[in-house]
Design a protein around this motif. Structure first.
Motif, mmCIF file in Angstrom:
data_model
loop_
_atom_site.group_PDB
_atom_site.id
_atom_site.type_symbol
_atom_site.label_atom_id
_atom_site.label_comp_id
_atom_site.label_asym_id
_atom_site.label_seq_id
_atom_site.Cartn_x
_atom_site.Cartn_y
_atom_site.Cartn_z
ATOM 1 N N HIS A 135 0.890 -1.160 0.130
ATOM 2 C CA HIS A 135 -0.506 0.133 -0.202
ATOM 3 C C HIS A 135 1.027 1.569 -0.125
ATOM 4 O O HIS A 135 2.215 0.797 0.213
ATOM 5 C CB HIS A 135 -1.022 -0.165 1.045
ATOM 6 N N GLY A 136 0.429 2.284 0.206
ATOM 7 C CA GLY A 136 1.420 3.367 -0.186
ATOM 8 C C GLY A 136 0.462 4.806 -0.496
ATOM 9 O O GLY A 136 -0.745 4.822 0.026
ATOM 10 N N PHE A 137 1.304 6.382 0.693
ATOM 11 C CA PHE A 137 0.474 7.356 0.683
ATOM 12 C C PHE A 137 1.868 8.762 1.219
ATOM 13 O O PHE A 137 2.417 8.294 0.512
ATOM 14 C CB PHE A 137 0.719 7.254 2.449
ATOM 15 N N ARG A 194 -5.847 -5.840 -7.098
ATOM 16 C CA ARG A 194 -5.485 -4.763 -8.396
ATOM 17 C C ARG A 194 -5.904 -3.241 -7.490
ATOM 18 O O ARG A 194 -7.349 -2.848 -6.867
ATOM 19 C CB ARG A 194 -6.662 -4.353 -9.714
ATOM 20 N N LEU A 195 -5.684 -2.109 -7.356
ATOM 21 C CA LEU A 195 -5.533 -0.372 -6.543
ATOM 22 C C LEU A 195 -6.932 0.413 -7.394
ATOM 23 O O LEU A 195 -5.845 0.463 -8.588
ATOM 24 C CB LEU A 195 -4.715 -0.543 -5.772
ATOM 25 N N PRO A 196 -7.890 1.305 -7.372
ATOM 26 C CA PRO A 196 -8.287 1.989 -8.198
ATOM 27 C C PRO A 196 -8.220 3.315 -8.295
ATOM 28 O O PRO A 196 -6.933 3.442 -7.791
ATOM 29 C CB PRO A 196 -10.052 1.700 -7.942
ATOM 30 N N GLY A 213 -4.717 1.984 0.613
ATOM 31 C CA GLY A 213 -5.010 0.107 -0.203
ATOM 32 C C GLY A 213 -3.012 -0.450 1.455
ATOM 33 O O GLY A 213 -4.290 -1.729 0.890
ATOM 34 N N SER A 214 -2.728 -0.110 1.850
ATOM 35 C CA SER A 214 -1.491 -0.794 3.302
ATOM 36 C C SER A 214 -2.797 -0.996 4.350
ATOM 37 O O SER A 214 -2.012 -1.741 4.895
ATOM 38 C CB SER A 214 -0.447 0.284 2.803
ATOM 39 N N THR A 215 -3.492 -0.142 4.620
ATOM 40 C CA THR A 215 -4.393 -0.431 5.368
ATOM 41 C C THR A 215 -5.591 -1.016 5.016
ATOM 42 O O THR A 215 -5.901 -1.882 6.588
ATOM 43 C CB THR A 215 -5.523 1.200 5.702
ATOM 44 N N LEU A 216 -6.575 -1.952 3.848
ATOM 45 C CA LEU A 216 -6.791 -2.920 3.956
ATOM 46 C C LEU A 216 -6.683 -4.301 4.416
ATOM 47 O O LEU A 216 -7.408 -5.230 4.403
ATOM 48 C CB LEU A 216 -7.363 -2.860 2.193
ATOM 49 N N PRO A 234 -11.266 2.268 3.519
ATOM 50 C CA PRO A 234 -9.430 2.457 4.092
ATOM 51 C C PRO A 234 -9.984 2.500 5.331
ATOM 52 O O PRO A 234 -10.675 3.314 5.429
ATOM 53 C CB PRO A 234 -8.689 2.521 3.080
ATOM 54 N N ALA A 235 -9.099 1.594 6.381
ATOM 55 C CA ALA A 235 -9.164 2.243 7.746
ATOM 56 C C ALA A 235 -8.820 3.839 7.713
ATOM 57 O O ALA A 235 -7.530 4.102 6.732
ATOM 58 C CB ALA A 235 -8.127 0.798 8.241
ATOM 59 N N ASP A 236 -8.782 4.389 8.816
ATOM 60 C CA ASP A 236 -8.227 5.766 8.802
ATOM 61 C C ASP A 236 -7.022 5.606 9.066
ATOM 62 O O ASP A 236 -6.144 5.228 9.269
ATOM 63 C CB ASP A 236 -8.695 6.641 10.261
ATOM 64 N N ILE A 237 -5.793 6.749 8.664
ATOM 65 C CA ILE A 237 -4.880 6.741 8.584
ATOM 66 C C ILE A 237 -4.601 7.429 9.993
ATOM 67 O O ILE A 237 -4.091 8.784 9.708
ATOM 68 C CB ILE A 237 -3.135 7.400 7.217
ATOM 69 N N ILE A 238 -3.442 7.659 11.143
ATOM 70 C CA ILE A 238 -3.389 8.078 11.803
ATOM 71 C C ILE A 238 -1.867 8.723 11.924
ATOM 72 O O ILE A 238 -1.879 10.423 12.094
ATOM 73 C CB ILE A 238 -3.206 7.196 13.124
#
Length: 451
Positions: A13-15, A134-136, A144-147, A416-420
């Protein structure tokens, strides 16, 4: 185990960066490669040389080779560290080597902990194509990395241990039936009984059933509640309402039907039992714990047929209540003892007929994601462990789940989950794990950006 090196396994996943308010912002999409990218022979990885030691940043570690046509090589972009279980990170990245040369943004869901090539803590990760999503464009690497692992754990808990059919939700899988179409030896011996024998078909979860989730603020609970709601279950989230109540109550995707404070566990059990019985009549038959053995024990009490709120141990006094000791509900007043051969039945049958035994309600089912209670299951409760390995060992199951997740993400039905917070670089992983051990990350994910 001194002298042995381990790589930590992860999903992809990424940000990218943060806004002025400090909220992490998704990265912009990169144009697809028109030519095959150059893949180096070595990479930087994190190695664990002994238990309870920090990871060591190691350079010049070989990039793994692909061994068959189902494997792809993924360049890691972001790693999601799990705040519930810091031992299970996941990652997102881009496919850079497969049978075709196109570059795809993907979520890699690696549940195969024994294959070090699939560890998340490295720049280049090997993944199975039927374990890769595949991520949209709307989902960043970081999001994506939270899922990944949380989605698989939720889907298998609901679909295998509870038998929930997802076919009404974007043609999702009926995993319970799919597994029964496979030859028995397709399932590893240590998960075969859970997959095939632990849940009778007549006890499968149905739309309208109640599901209680203890640890409702966790990422695993987040995905579990989302999938359960989509399939028509009514959900109860048990969480620290002082910390997470407002967020859970107002969240579009994970808002439960009932939010219960976990501060007083005995009170939480009473609230679960009273409200579920009042709103639907059948009570709670399914529960998932994301926290540990102690909270799983409280959920077992919430599911027990005969729960003594004063004793808080899920049983009546077995010396004065032999029916409870035998696992059956107590007989109502005036019902003859079933062992009395000479008694008449209540419907005026022939003298000596044995009265009908009471019909027991269906069993309740408790799934422990991080552990099951130390004490034996109360009467009428069955314990389950999630057969996570069927995801990577049974291609039909893995493919069905990732293709369904692709459709869910494309339609925006799973969030996706919240990113802290976002850390940067593999060298920051130890710091991130320490933050999780200290309990600093709660109600969302800590992501490590790998560039």
């Amino acid at each position: 185990m001194s002298g042995v090196s381990f790589l930590r396994r992860v999903s992809l996943h990424g940000f990218r960066g943060r806004s002025k308010s400090g909220v992490p912002q998704p990265e912009t999409e990169k144009p697809p490669f028109k030519t095959a990218p150059i893949i180096p022979e070595t990479q930087t990885v994190l190695l664990l040389h002994a238990a309870r030691q920090p990871y060591e940043l190691t350079e010049n570690y070989p990039v793994s080779d692909l061994r068959d046509d189902h494997e792809v090589l993924v360049q890691t972009r972001a790693i999601g560290l799990n705040p519930v279980d810091w031992k299970a990170p996941e990652l997102a990245g881009e496919v850079i080597k497969r049978r075709s040369s196109s570059r795809l943004k993907v979520l890699v869901i690696s549940t195969d902990y024994r294959d070090l090539r699939k560890s998340a803590f490295q720049h280049y990760v090997v993944a199975l194509d039927y374990n890769t999503v595949r991520l949209p464009p709307s989902i960043s690497h970081e999001e994506g990395s939270t899922l990944g692992v949380a989605f698989v754990a939720a889907a298998l808990s609901l679909g295998v241990c509870m038998g929930l059919d997802f076919s009404s939700v974007l043609d999702g899988p009926d995993i319970y039936s799919l597994i029964r179409q496979l030859p028995p030896d397709a399932l590893a011996p240590d998960v075969r009984d859970e997959c095939l024998n632990a849940l009778p078909s007549q006890e499968r979860a149905q739309p309208g059933d109640w599901l209680a989730v203890w640890g409702g603020s966790s990422t695993s609970a987040n995905l579990t509640i989302q999938l359960a709601r989509l399939a028509g279950l009514r959900t109860i989230a048990v969480a620290d309402t002082a910390k997470h109540g407002v967020r859970l109550s107002n969240h579009r995707s994970t808002r439960p039907d009932l939010l219960v404070d976990s501060h007083d566990p005995a009170r939480a059990v009473a609230v679960i039992r009273a409200n579920a019985a009042r709103n639907g009549g059948r009570g709670v038959r399914f529960a998932i714990d994301t926290r540990g053995k102690d909270s799983a024990g409280w959920l077992a009490r919430a599911l027990a047929r005969d729960y003594d709120a004063e004793k808080n141990d899920g049983t009546k006094d077995k010396e004065t209540n032999p029916a409870a000791a035998a696992g059956a509900p107590p007989s109502p007043p005036g019902t003859p003892d079933s062992d009395d051969e000479d008694s008449d039945d209540s419907d005026g049958g022939r003298p000596g007929d044995r009265p009908a035994r009471p019909i027991l309600p269906p069993d309740a089912h408790l799934i422990g994601l991080t552990g099951l209670p130390k004490e034996p299951a109360p009467a009428g409760v069955v314990y389950h462990t999630v057969p996570i390995k069927v995801f990577h060992e049974v291609p039909a199951v893995g493919r069905a789940l990732v293709e369904w997740l692709e459709r869910l993400l494309a339609r925006g039905l799973v969030a996706p989950a919240d990113i802290i917070d976002v850390e940067r670089g593999l060298e920051s992983v130890n710091r991130g794990l320490d933050r999780m051990r200290r309990g600093e990350i709660s109600g969302g994910k800590l992501v490590v950006r790998v560039d």
